[in-house]
Design a protein around this motif. Structure first.
Motif, short mmCIF file in Angstrom:
data_model
loop_
_atom_site.label_atom_id
_atom_site.label_comp_id
_atom_site.label_asym_id
_atom_site.label_seq_id
_atom_site.Cartn_x
_atom_site.Cartn_y
_atom_site.Cartn_z
N UNK A 362 0.78 -1.28 -0.02
CA UNK A 362 -0.13 0.08 0.05
C UNK A 362 0.83 1.30 -0.03
N UNK A 363 1.91 1.27 0.74
CA UNK A 363 2.99 2.26 0.88
C UNK A 363 3.48 2.68 -0.65
N UNK A 364 3.97 1.55 -1.26
CA UNK A 364 4.47 1.78 -2.64
C UNK A 364 3.45 2.15 -3.65
N UNK A 365 2.32 1.50 -3.33
CA UNK A 365 1.28 2.03 -4.41
C UNK A 365 0.85 3.62 -4.10
N UNK A 366 0.74 4.02 -3.13
CA UNK A 366 0.61 5.40 -2.67
C UNK A 366 1.55 6.40 -3.10
N UNK A 367 2.95 5.88 -2.86
CA UNK A 367 4.00 6.67 -3.39
C UNK A 367 3.90 6.97 -4.77
N UNK A 368 3.74 5.74 -5.53
CA UNK A 368 3.65 5.67 -6.98
C UNK A 368 2.46 6.65 -7.67
N UNK A 369 1.42 6.61 -6.88
CA UNK A 369 0.34 7.00 -7.16
C UNK A 369 0.45 8.69 -7.15
N UNK A 370 1.16 9.24 -6.28
CA UNK A 370 1.40 10.58 -5.76
C UNK A 370 2.31 10.99 -6.80
N UNK A 371 3.38 10.11 -7.32
CA UNK A 371 4.34 10.36 -8.53
C UNK A 371 3.53 10.74 -9.80
N UNK A 372 2.67 9.87 -10.00
CA UNK A 372 1.88 9.76 -11.47
C UNK A 372 1.06 11.16 -11.33
N UNK A 373 0.50 11.35 -10.31
CA UNK A 373 -0.40 12.45 -10.15
C UNK A 373 0.34 13.79 -10.20
N UNK A 374 1.70 13.80 -9.53
CA UNK A 374 2.46 14.99 -9.91
C UNK A 374 2.64 15.11 -11.54
N UNK A 375 3.10 13.85 -12.06
CA UNK A 375 3.43 13.91 -13.67
C UNK A 375 2.35 14.53 -14.37
N UNK A 376 0.99 14.18 -14.14
CA UNK A 376 0.05 14.80 -14.88
C UNK A 376 -0.18 15.95 -14.55
N UNK A 377 0.18 16.72 -13.42
CA UNK A 377 0.05 18.06 -13.30
C UNK A 377 1.20 18.76 -14.00
N UNK A 378 2.34 18.17 -14.14
CA UNK A 378 3.33 18.63 -15.07
C UNK A 378 2.84 18.71 -16.38
N UNK A 379 2.44 17.62 -16.84
CA UNK A 379 2.01 17.50 -18.31
C UNK A 379 0.93 18.72 -18.73
N UNK A 380 -0.02 18.77 -17.70
CA UNK A 380 -1.26 19.71 -18.12
C UNK A 380 -0.60 21.21 -17.93
#
Length: 776
Positions: A362-380
């Motif tokens: 769960x910790x790894x999933x949360x961390x990677x989800x937050x990372x992808x979320x940040x990436x989507x912000x960057x792309x947008x």
């Protein structure tokens, strides 16, 4: 505060450049240990400098990203899981803070946070990317020189093979080349460059693709196909839309298109004239690789079994080898790697599912989800400046590429450290360009904030110093251990000197590896005592008993530290050697039986344990029990050559020579390159008066091992029986040269020269014997 973090910035910048290239040219400090030591030094110095700056300015700010808090959760869950594991010390620190231990994950989390805080400036970020580009470009040049020199150049005493390199194994080199290609494509499209710099970037791009073709890592080609297509789509949509109406070179588009096309060719891997393209490249360059690891489904299957007993925290970091032994599928026994001890599964992240359990997952999933979320912000984010877009995209795409590597295979500590660093750079870039905000803290705001910040700083300093002290002791321990191994390998020191180095290692950091090595030293001393004709019988017996007792104690200590399969097997082997005459020590059989039972409990699907039990029962004169265990071994692995070899010995001891020959023939079919099995077959055929078959088997054994004296002896006997006296004399004359003074050889040679039979009768019953000739 950003300008005052120069020490932390330059420390991480130096680490980005040096880490892939750094090594210590001595076998006493393994490559991985040198890398971890460099990371530890940089993290401790940078952390100390960061704390000093914070308390000097009495305020600090950090990027406003939940990803920072997610990073703190990673070492926390690893520490908790380690404490709950059966071997806390191994899970916390390993032998030297290896990949996946709680200690290494703590270092990487601190590295991530320091990077995110220290690089919040455009110039600093570009320097970080430049450092990585230069480092990986030099690594590519190193790899090219090694490959085309046949591995003879740039050895530095430790890089002997064609694919040996400073970053790690060949898959790590492939990943570094993949990152270099990706970064080159981004730079060609998004950075204004001089003609010379553009030429250098194209050269790095081309060299990387060329070396990747030689390495032939299919996983990396699949990743590059995805990277090429994603970058191509991004350039033709987002970048083209932003740059609409502006005239500029689109070399990055061509680079991305070429990357996607080349990657597609290697993923497809077409066949030309019965050979695939990867096979043709491998044959042309004399470079071949095998990527051996459990599949994703098998790794997750092991995790499911672990969840049935340890669902919350898993089995503990650094324990996948135990999970593999316990829960691997029986189908693995039909593969050539049935006896391989895997310390990781399909990839680093899939392995963490079983070792850290549900909470870790769960910790790894949360961390990677937050990372992808940040990436989507960057792309947008709509960013007008092309340089700013490069700063954002380079950090995000490189870190995303590295995280995919971490999932799809097991990287070295270097790649994982760079993954955390570039994830930190992604946060820094996002704050610098305005994608995310800033969170500021005033240490003097309240008394509580002053107290909390002081306690927090003290805790960080104690944690860092404690981790550094423990790691330093382990570095010294490994150095002593490696020196002991070197002494033992080249015979440059006495047994006492080897033992002294091992004792020093265990004093600094006790481990099962060191105790197991010490047991081998004591066994060597015990065997030396039995062969020492210069001392009295009483003296030899005293040394033998003392050394044997120390060897047993050492293995018991190894078991107490790490009760894994290999340690139980070592205990069983030691006691088993004491069962047959002339030793026949009381209690040895029972202790060997108990050790093998424990080995079977931790590796129930291995055919090796039933075979060892069969050998033990054979030594104990219980042939029926031995047959039962061999049947069990063959039921687990039908093509188990060693089982057929032992069965042939058992049948031969019972005068069932035809059955013995059939078993030996099966063993030869399964392992045609095994000279020992061929010798056993030849000996049995000689016993059944099949002299032609005996001569053929002995000849094949000698073709594999030309100095196999016992095979040459029985070949001479078989040739004599076949009437080929001249050939038989030639064999014995050769033996007389390599075994001067051997009475059996001289007597047979004299008889043959006199026109008589060799007069040496090979045993036809009883356990297999060989002629007492040296040079086997």
């Amino acid at each position: 505060m950003k300008e005052s973090l120069k020490v932390s910035f330059y420390g991480i910048l130096l680490l980005i450049f040096l880490l892939p290239l750094f090594f210590i040219p001595t076998a006493l400090v393994p490559l991985n240990l040198a890398k971890v030591a460099l990371i530890a030094v940089v993290v401790l110095v940078s952390l100390g400098a960061l704390i000093v700056v914070i308390f000097k300015e009495e305020r600090f700010s950090i990027p406003k990203s939940r990803l920072l808090w997610g990073a703190l959760a990673i070492p926390l869950i690893y520490i908790v899981s380690s404490v709950a594991s059966p071997t806390p010390g191994l899970s916390l620190f390993g032998y030297g803070l290896e990949l996946g231990t709680a200690g290494s994950m703590t270092l990487l989390a601190l590295l991530f946070i320091i990077t995110a805080v220290s690089f919040r400036d455009r110039a600093r970020l570009v320097r970080g990317y430049t450092a990585l580009f230069l480092s990986f470009a030099l690594l590519a040049l190193f790899g090219a020189v090694k490959i085309f020199s046949g591995g003879h150049w740039l050895t530095f005493g430790i890089f002997q093979g064609r694919l040996d390199n400073p970053i790690g194994v060949w898959t790590d080199l492939a990943a570094a080349l993949g990152v270099l290609v990706t970064l080159s494509v981004l730079a060609l499209e998004m950075l204004p460059m001089t003609a010379l710099l553009r030429l250098v970037t194209w050269m790095a791009y081309a060299l990387s693709l060329f070396l990747l073709a030689i390495l032939g890592f299919s996983t990396m080609w699949a990743m590059l196909l995805g990277a090429g297509l994603v970058l191509l789509v991004y350039f033709l949509t987002v970048e083209k839309g932003i740059e609409a109406g502006k005239s500029r070179s689109r070399q990055g588009v061509w680079a991305a298109a070429i990357l996607a096309f080349v990657a597609l060719i290697f993923v497809w891997n077409p066949t030309f004239s019965t050979k695939s393209i990867t096979a043709m490249v491998s044959e042309a360059t004399s470079v071949s690789n095998v990527d051996v690891r459990p599949s994703l489904s098998t790794t997750l299957g092991v995790a499911r079994s672990v969840f049935s007993k340890h669902p919350i925290l898993g089995s503990g970091p650094q324990t996948f080898d135990r999970d593999w032994s316990l829960y691997r599928p029986s189908s693995v026994n039909s593969s050539p790697f049935w006896n391989t001890n895997f310390f990781f599964g399909f990839g680093f992240l899939p392995t963490a599912v079983s070792t850290t359990g549900l909470l870790g997952t769960l910790v790894w999933v949360l961390f990677l989800t937050l990372f992808v979320s940040l990436g989507l912000k960057i792309l947008s984010k709509n960013v007008d400046s092309r340089a700013d877009r490069f700063i954002l995209m380079a950090a995000f795409f490189v870190s995303l590429f590295l995280w995919v590597c971490v999932f799809l295979f097991v990287p070295s500590i270097v790649l994982l450290a760079l993954t955390f660093i570039f994830t930190g750079l992604t946060i820094s870039a996002a704050e610098t360009i305005g994608v995310i905000g800033i969170k500021e803290f005033d240490l003097n705001a309240t008394r509580l904030s002053r107290f909390a910040s002081t306690i927090g700083a003290i805790a960080l300093v104690v944690l860092a110093l404690g981790l550094g002290f423990i790691f330093a002791k382990r570095v010294l321990a490994i150095a002593h251990f490696e020196r002991a191994v070197t002494y033992a390998a080249n015979g440059s020191a006495s047994v006492d000197m080897v033992e002294n180095e091992l004792v020093k290692a265990m004093t600094l950091a006790p481990s099962d590896q060191y105790w197991s090595a010490l047991s081998q030293v004591e066994l060597s001393r015990a065997n030396g005592a039995l062969q020492n004709t210069a001392s009295t019988t009483e003296e030899r017996q005293a040394v033998f008993q003392d050394s044997l007792s120390k060897a047993i104690t050492a293995l018991q200590n190894a078991i107490s530290l790490n009760p894994v399969y290999v340690n139980w097997i070592a205990v069983g082997n030691l006691y088993e050697s004491l069962v047959p005459a002339p030793l026949a020590i009381n209690g040895a059989y029972e202790n060997a039986l108990a050790a093998y039972a424990n080995a079977k409990a931790v590796n129930p699907s291995s055919p090796e344990v039933p075979l060892l039990l069969a050998r033990l029962e054979f030594d104990h004169k219980d042939v029926d029990a031995a047959r039962v265990h061999i049947d069990e071994a063959l039921s687990l692995k039908q093509d188990y050559a060693d089982a057929y070899f032992l069965l042939s010995q058992i049948e031969g001891s019972q005068n069932n020579l035809e059955q013995a020959v059939r078993s030996a023939e099966t063993g030869v079919l399964l392992t045609p390159g095994n000279a020992g099995v061929l010798f056993e077959l030849g000996l049995l055929k000689y016993s059944t008066k099949d002299y032609a078959g005996a001569a053929d088997a002995m000849t094949r054994a000698l073709s594999i091992s030309p100095d196999y004296a016992n095979a040459k002896y029985y070949l001479g006997l078989a040739l004599d029986k076949l009437g080929k006296h001249a050939e038989a004399i030639a064999q014995f004359e050769d033996l007389a040269k390599t075994n001067p003074g051997n009475e059996l050889v001289l007597q047979a040679l004299a008889n043959l020269r006199a026109g008589k039979d060799a007069l040496f009768q090979a045993p036809s019953t009883g356990k297999t014997k060989t002629a007492p000739i040296s040079g086997q």
